[in-house]
Design a protein around this motif. Structure first.
Motif, short mmCIF file in Angstrom:
data_model
loop_
_atom_site.label_atom_id
_atom_site.label_comp_id
_atom_site.label_asym_id
_atom_site.label_seq_id
_atom_site.Cartn_x
_atom_site.Cartn_y
_atom_site.Cartn_z
N ASP A 1 0.80 -1.21 0.00
CA ASP A 1 0.00 0.00 0.00
C ASP A 1 0.84 1.27 0.00
OD1 ASP A 1 0.62 -0.79 2.78
OD2 ASP A 1 -0.50 1.03 3.30
N HIS A 2 2.12 1.16 0.34
CA HIS A 2 3.01 2.32 0.26
C HIS A 2 3.48 2.42 -1.19
CE1 HIS A 2 6.42 4.96 0.83
NE2 HIS A 2 6.09 5.13 2.11
N GLU A 3 2.87 3.33 -1.94
CA GLU A 3 3.08 3.36 -3.39
C GLU A 3 4.54 3.56 -3.78
OE1 GLU A 3 1.14 5.41 -7.41
OE2 GLU A 3 0.58 6.12 -5.41
N GLU A 4 5.21 4.47 -3.09
CA GLU A 4 6.61 4.73 -3.44
C GLU A 4 7.47 3.49 -3.26
OE1 GLU A 4 10.31 7.78 -2.31
OE2 GLU A 4 8.33 8.05 -1.41
N LEU A 5 7.27 2.78 -2.15
CA LEU A 5 8.02 1.54 -1.91
C LEU A 5 7.67 0.50 -2.96
CD1 LEU A 5 9.86 -0.30 -0.26
CD2 LEU A 5 7.90 -0.79 1.24
N ALA A 6 6.37 0.37 -3.26
CA ALA A 6 5.94 -0.63 -4.24
C ALA A 6 6.59 -0.39 -5.59
CB ALA A 6 4.42 -0.60 -4.37
N LEU A 7 6.60 0.87 -6.05
CA LEU A 7 7.17 1.19 -7.36
C LEU A 7 8.68 1.02 -7.35
CD1 LEU A 7 5.01 4.31 -8.31
CD2 LEU A 7 4.75 1.93 -9.08
N THR A 8 9.32 1.33 -6.23
CA THR A 8 10.77 1.16 -6.13
C THR A 8 11.15 -0.32 -6.20
OG1 THR A 8 11.01 3.17 -4.80
CG2 THR A 8 12.79 1.55 -4.68
N VAL A 9 10.42 -1.15 -5.45
CA VAL A 9 10.67 -2.59 -5.49
C VAL A 9 10.43 -3.14 -6.89
CG1 VAL A 9 9.81 -4.83 -4.68
CG2 VAL A 9 10.24 -2.99 -3.04
N ALA A 10 9.33 -2.73 -7.51
CA ALA A 10 9.00 -3.22 -8.85
C ALA A 10 10.09 -2.84 -9.85
CB ALA A 10 7.65 -2.67 -9.29
N ALA A 11 10.57 -1.61 -9.78
CA ALA A 11 11.62 -1.17 -10.70
C ALA A 11 12.88 -2.00 -10.52
CB ALA A 11 11.91 0.32 -10.48
N GLY A 12 13.23 -2.27 -9.27
CA GLY A 12 14.42 -3.08 -9.00
C GLY A 12 14.27 -4.52 -9.51
N LEU A 13 13.10 -5.09 -9.31
CA LEU A 13 12.86 -6.46 -9.77
C LEU A 13 12.87 -6.53 -11.30
CD1 LEU A 13 10.08 -7.66 -7.29
CD2 LEU A 13 12.56 -8.06 -7.18
N ARG A 14 12.36 -5.50 -11.95
CA ARG A 14 12.41 -5.48 -13.42
C ARG A 14 13.85 -5.43 -13.92
NH1 ARG A 14 7.70 -1.45 -12.93
NH2 ARG A 14 5.86 -2.81 -13.14
N ARG A 15 14.71 -4.72 -13.19
CA ARG A 15 16.13 -4.69 -13.58
C ARG A 15 16.77 -6.07 -13.41
NH1 ARG A 15 15.95 0.48 -11.02
NH2 ARG A 15 16.68 -0.42 -9.05
N GLU A 16 16.16 -6.91 -12.58
CA GLU A 16 16.64 -8.28 -12.40
C GLU A 16 16.03 -9.23 -13.42
OE1 GLU A 16 18.92 -9.46 -10.23
OE2 GLU A 16 19.33 -7.40 -9.60
N GLY A 17 15.29 -8.68 -14.38
CA GLY A 17 14.72 -9.49 -15.45
C GLY A 17 13.36 -10.08 -15.17
#
Length: 217
Positions: free
Chosen positions: A8-24
């Motif tokens: 529910d913390h949007e900034e954290l969610a988007l940060t985690v998602a961006a990092g995971l996308r960089r991991e493929g």
């Protein structure tokens, strides 16, 4: 690998998602429990990263609903509460793993990859087919001693094909598991990625097109 981040913390969610996308990884994000259940009703995920302390529909309820429905994804539960009792309760609700906040991103990635391996049939840590070796943990693919310069999507497609063990994988399944919700299903994205992957793999050819069915190693 297709991952759903429920936080529910949007900034954290988007940060985690961006990092995971960089991991493929192919990552979708929702900000509440109801949306998580709606999304899982139409999309198959390999791993769900689930915040336990969600407003409205609590993470334990989301986890219990998924377990009760027999949803196949592995659940990694996140929470700011890291006591033993909290972990026991979260695991009792159906979570497969538990990671207290704050967490190291590298550990999050490692736990997601470990859970993804458990969501499929038992696989070796390094996938091998002839002179091709693919290591999901290091994101390195080598053929005949030559490291392949694969993009994240090319690596994801090759991993999915190798994981299938010679079975045919449809273009629709490759798109669903290798791309996120923003992928256009009416484009030739998969076909173009397969074409590029074939060029980088070189000869003799490894990927076969099965007419009106999909692709296989």
């Amino acid at each position: 690998m297709r991952v759903l981040v429920v936080e529910d913390h949007e900034e954290l969610a988007l940060t985690v998602a961006a990092g995971l996308r960089r991991e493929g990884m192919a990552v979708d994000v929702v900000l509440d429990g109801r949306s998580a259940l709606d999304r899982t009703s139409v999309t198959r995920y390999d791993v769900i990263v689930l915040d336990r302390d969600l407003p409205g529909l609590h993470g334990d309820e989301v986890c219990g609903s998924l377990a009760g429905a027999g949803y196949p994804a592995r659940v990694l539960m996140l929470t700011a509460a890291g006591t033993i009792d909290d972990r026991v309760t979260g695991l009792g609700a159906g979570a497969d793993d538990y990671l207290p906040k704050p967490f190291a991103f590298a550990e999050l990635v490692a736990r997601i990859r470990a859970l993804a391996r458990r969501s499929h049939r038992a696989l070796p840590p390094v996938l091998v087919h002839g002179d091709l070796r693919l290591d999901p943990s290091t994101r390195i693919a080598v053929r005949d001693g030559r490291r392949l310069p694969l993009s994240p999507k090319e690596f994801a497609v090759l991993e999915l094909l190798l994981t299938a063990g010679g079975a045919v994988v449809s273009a629709e399944e490759l798109l669903e598991r290798g791309w996120d919700e923003f992928a256009d299903p009416f484009t030739h994205t998969v076909k173009v990625t397969i074409s590029r992957l074939r060029r980088k793999l070189g000869d003799p050819p490894l990927i076969e097109t099965v007419p009106q069915a999909g692709y296989r190693i």
